[in-house]
Enzyme design. Structure first.
Site, PDB file in Angstrom:
ATOM      1  N   VAL A 295       3.719  11.711  12.945  1.00  0.00           N
ATOM      2  CA  VAL A 295       5.145  11.644  13.244  1.00  0.00           C
ATOM      3  C   VAL A 295       5.421  12.136  14.665  1.00  0.00           C
ATOM      4  CG1 VAL A 295       7.441  12.461  12.581  1.00  0.00           C
ATOM      5  CG2 VAL A 295       5.777  11.872  10.825  1.00  0.00           C
TER       6      VAL A 295
ATOM      7  N   ASP B  37       8.270  17.464   3.321  1.00  0.00           N
ATOM      8  CA  ASP B  37       7.299  16.895   4.245  1.00  0.00           C
ATOM      9  C   ASP B  37       7.562  15.414   4.504  1.00  0.00           C
ATOM     10  OD1 ASP B  37       4.889  17.130   5.825  1.00  0.00           O
ATOM     11  OD2 ASP B  37       3.890  15.929   4.285  1.00  0.00           O
TER      12      ASP B  37
ATOM     13  N   LEU C 197      -1.260  16.357   7.829  1.00  0.00           N
ATOM     14  CA  LEU C 197      -1.628  15.446   8.914  1.00  0.00           C
ATOM     15  C   LEU C 197      -0.477  14.512   9.268  1.00  0.00           C
ATOM     16  CD1 LEU C 197      -5.290  14.525   7.953  1.00  0.00           C
ATOM     17  CD2 LEU C 197      -4.547  15.679  10.033  1.00  0.00           C
ATOM     18  N   ARG C 198       0.500  14.419   8.377  1.00  0.00           N
ATOM     19  CA  ARG C 198       1.665  13.591   8.684  1.00  0.00           C
ATOM     20  C   ARG C 198       2.373  14.105   9.936  1.00  0.00           C
ATOM     21  NH1 ARG C 198       3.628  13.656   4.054  1.00  0.00           N
ATOM     22  NH2 ARG C 198       2.785  11.686   3.321  1.00  0.00           N
ATOM     23  N   ALA C 199       2.264  15.407  10.208  1.00  0.00           N
ATOM     24  CA  ALA C 199       2.912  15.980  11.389  1.00  0.00           C
ATOM     25  C   ALA C 199       2.359  15.357  12.676  1.00  0.00           C
ATOM     26  CB  ALA C 199       2.720  17.497  11.409  1.00  0.00           C
TER      27      ALA C 199
END
Length: 631
Positions: free
Chosen positions: A280, A194, A275-277
């Site tokens: 990014v 991730d 939530l990093r998706a």
């Protein structure tokens, strides 16, 4: 003289790979890129070629921390000197070897300075050298867990904190992480997966014209690297200008709220937990626009970002392959940019319902033996002593290459120096002239966990041809494979039916390949059990890892290895040979029906192994303890 690298602009095709690398150059905060693909698909070539087209950065010559001008690290003597002058230099490209020690990566006490002046001086490691640059890891999926933990900490905070040998140091460590991997060697830990902002799948060209062009360019480069690089100078300079322009434009690029809602919608529809998706994707879409010289993000930028950001974040369980359904992505993008006609919605629902019904009918007609639900993960605990092997989480290793330090012993050529014990030994000699000699050196002894090789030997003969039994067998193995995935084990699969046994999967860390071979395992024919046990013995003799044998069979052998022999007696003989070699084993009895011969239990006795039925294996939260002495 610096050796020329293959020109980035000379790489044939691989458009998505080159785009992902360029995006990381435009916005280093994306988190880097993971490049997955088979051997010989230009993964490493592309990563190394990136540095030649990156715009130069300002740094002070000789600075070990790559400090940014105007905000040097407080303990950097080079940048804090009175006449320190920054100059243009290439972006650092630091390779992290798989065999690197933790001290080499994060930094450690400068022993030479400590012994000369009695001062604790920090010696920077690879993370300091990679600050404001690229940290490259080839075969990143083989990186030991203790180094993965270090990378996760640094990537999360942008700071490398070192607490050891009386040192307490924290310095900036913001870098672009580029990793390459071959799925045949196993997958990455989910946490590290991730952390890679983008992921690209690369394959070799299938078109013969493209393949011949790849070979032509590579041969020309190897014949004269300098001349070949010079021939691509104009294209390289154009890429440098494009990147420099994009970096300057990036702060001005805007993304409106409607597209931000689209990003969140795509993440929800593709069931992305992190939530990093979303973050990014937002950054990648802006970088794509900047790369094309635009100050406004368009829907096509969001789609391009989704193809790079979402595939590796959709994976939520072992054996689920990363990827993105392009048709679903097209449909979602079309819905967002062109609202559907209300009159067509009913027809679409009817069509979808008809497709579902057709799929249900086709599944009923299939005769493939699928795997039953694995349910709870069955854990295997090995009650055995292991030596120094590959890092893992199953077996205890009293003399491991990494792990918790339990003691220090004298050693004139230590691989891991016990600084405290070494200095104490020198001090105890009571000499006025303090000096450390070879006789004072001590080696750190650590205890840790190692991985195992789990060899699955699966009976696929006609005696197990009942569909429900074979489904239960596959479900049991999938449960154990999940445990192997979590414990970082290597796995191998032997299947036997008909006249012989086959090594379906040689030892590998890729449990995905094991699962694929298991699902495709055909069923039927006779039971060549001696062949399987002989092949298992041969396979385990070639490994240096602590082995574990898991045999799934009813034991009804009826094909001998040698003509004229009794198949059952041959099976017992090979079981005895495995027991003599101290191979821990587990037998899962697949026999069913009212009349049972109990051959699997007899086989387990010859192996010195525990024998369980599939019904017993399905017990809630069962932990299997396998006892044996690994030699």
């Amino acid at each position: 003289m610096t050796q020329a690298t293959f020109p980035f602009s000379a790489i044939v095709e691989q458009t998505q790979l080159k785009t992902a690398l360029l995006l990381c150059a435009v916005d280093p905060s994306l988190g880097g890129v993971l490049i997955r693909g088979d051997k010989g698909t230009a993964k490493s070539t592309a990563a190394r070629a990136l540095t030649d087209i990156l715009p130069l950065i300002k740094r002070v010559a000789g600075c070990a921390f790559n400090c940014a001008p105007g905000s040097p690290y407080q303990h950097c003597e080079t940048c804090n000197a009175e006449h320190a002058t920054a100059q243009a230099d290439s972006v650092p490209f630091i390779t992290l070897p798989l065999g690197a020690t933790e001290d080499r990566v994060i930094g450690t006490l400068d022993l030479e300075q400590a012994l000369k002046g009695g001062q604790r001086v920090f010696k920077p490691g690879l993370l300091a050298a990679a600050h404001r640059g690229i940290l490259y890891i080839d075969e990143v999926n083989l990186l030991p867990d203790h180094l993965v933990d270090v990378l996760l900490d640094a990537a999360a905070m942008g700071v490398n904190a070192v607490q050891r040998e009386g040192l307490s140091v924290a310095h900036p460590a913001r870098f672009t992480l580029i990793g390459t991997m071959n799925l045949e060697e196993g997958d990455l830990r989910p946490q590290l997966l991730d952390r890679f902002g983008l992921m690209v799948e690369v394959t070799a060209p299938r078109d013969k014209v493209l393949r011949s062009e790849v070979v032509r360019r590579r041969i020309a480069f190897e014949a004269n690297p300098t001349a070949y690089a010079a021939a691509w100078m104009l294209e390289q300079q154009a890429l440098r200008r494009q990147l420099a322009t994009a970096q300057q434009l990036l702060p001005e690029v805007t993304l409106d709220d409607a597209l931000l809602d689209l990003i969140s919608h795509l993440c929800c529809e593709f069931e992305v937990a992190s939530l990093r998706a979303d973050i990014v994707m937002h950054k990648a879409a802006r970088a794509l626009a900047a790369l094309e010289g635009r100050s406004q993000v368009a829907p096509k930028d969001v789609r391009g970002a989704a193809e790079l950001v979402l595939p590796h974040r959709r994976r939520r369980k072992p054996f689920e392959q990363p990827g993105l359904d392009q048709d679903q992505l097209d449909e979602l993008m079309q819905q967002a940019t062109q609202p559907p006609d209300p009159g067509e919605s009913d027809d679409a629902e009817d069509t979808e319902r008809e497709n579902d019904e057709d799929n249900g009918e086709s599944e009923d007609q299939q005769q493939v033996f699928a795997a039953a639900s694995a349910g709870h993960v069955r854990k295997i605990e090995v009650d055995a002593v292991a030596n120094r092997y590959a890092s893992g989480k199953r077996s205890t290793a009293p003399d491991a290459p990494r792990g918790r330090v339990i003691r220090a012993v004298p050693d004139q050529n230590p691989s891991s120096l016990a600084v405290g014990a070494t200095l104490r030994s020198a001090a105890l000699r009571g000499s006025d002239d303090f000096q450390v000699t070879k006789n004072d050196l001590h080696q750190q002894i650590r205890t840790g966990k190692t991985a195992n090789l789990i060899l699955f030997v699966v009976d696929a003969s006609g005696s197990m041809a009942a569909q429900r039994r074979m489904e239960a067998v596959k479900g049991a193995v999938l449960s154990l494979l999940t445990d192997a995935y979590q414990q970082r084990d290597e796995v191998a699969v032997i299947g036997f039916s008909g006249k012989s046994a086959q090594l379906l999967l040689p030892p590998t860390r890729s449990v995905d390949l094991a699962e694929q071979n298991l699902r495709e395992l055909p069923t039927g024919g006779r039971t060549p059990l001696p062949h399987a046990l002989s092949l298992a013995l041969e396979t385990l003799e070639k490994t240096a890892m602590p082995p574990l044998l898991v045999l799934l069979s009813d034991g009804r052998a009826n094909v001998a290895l040698h003509v004229g022999n009794d198949p059952w007696q041959e099976s017992l003989r090979f079981a005895g040979l495995l027991a003599e070699r101290g191979v821990p084993a587990l037998v899962l009895d697949t026999e069913s029906g009212y009349l049972r011969l109990g051959r699997a239990r007899q086989l387990a006795q010859a192996l010195g192994a525990e024998c369980l039925t599939l019904e017993e294996l399905s017990a809630e939260n069962l932990a299997l303890t396998v006892r044996g002495c690994i030699k």
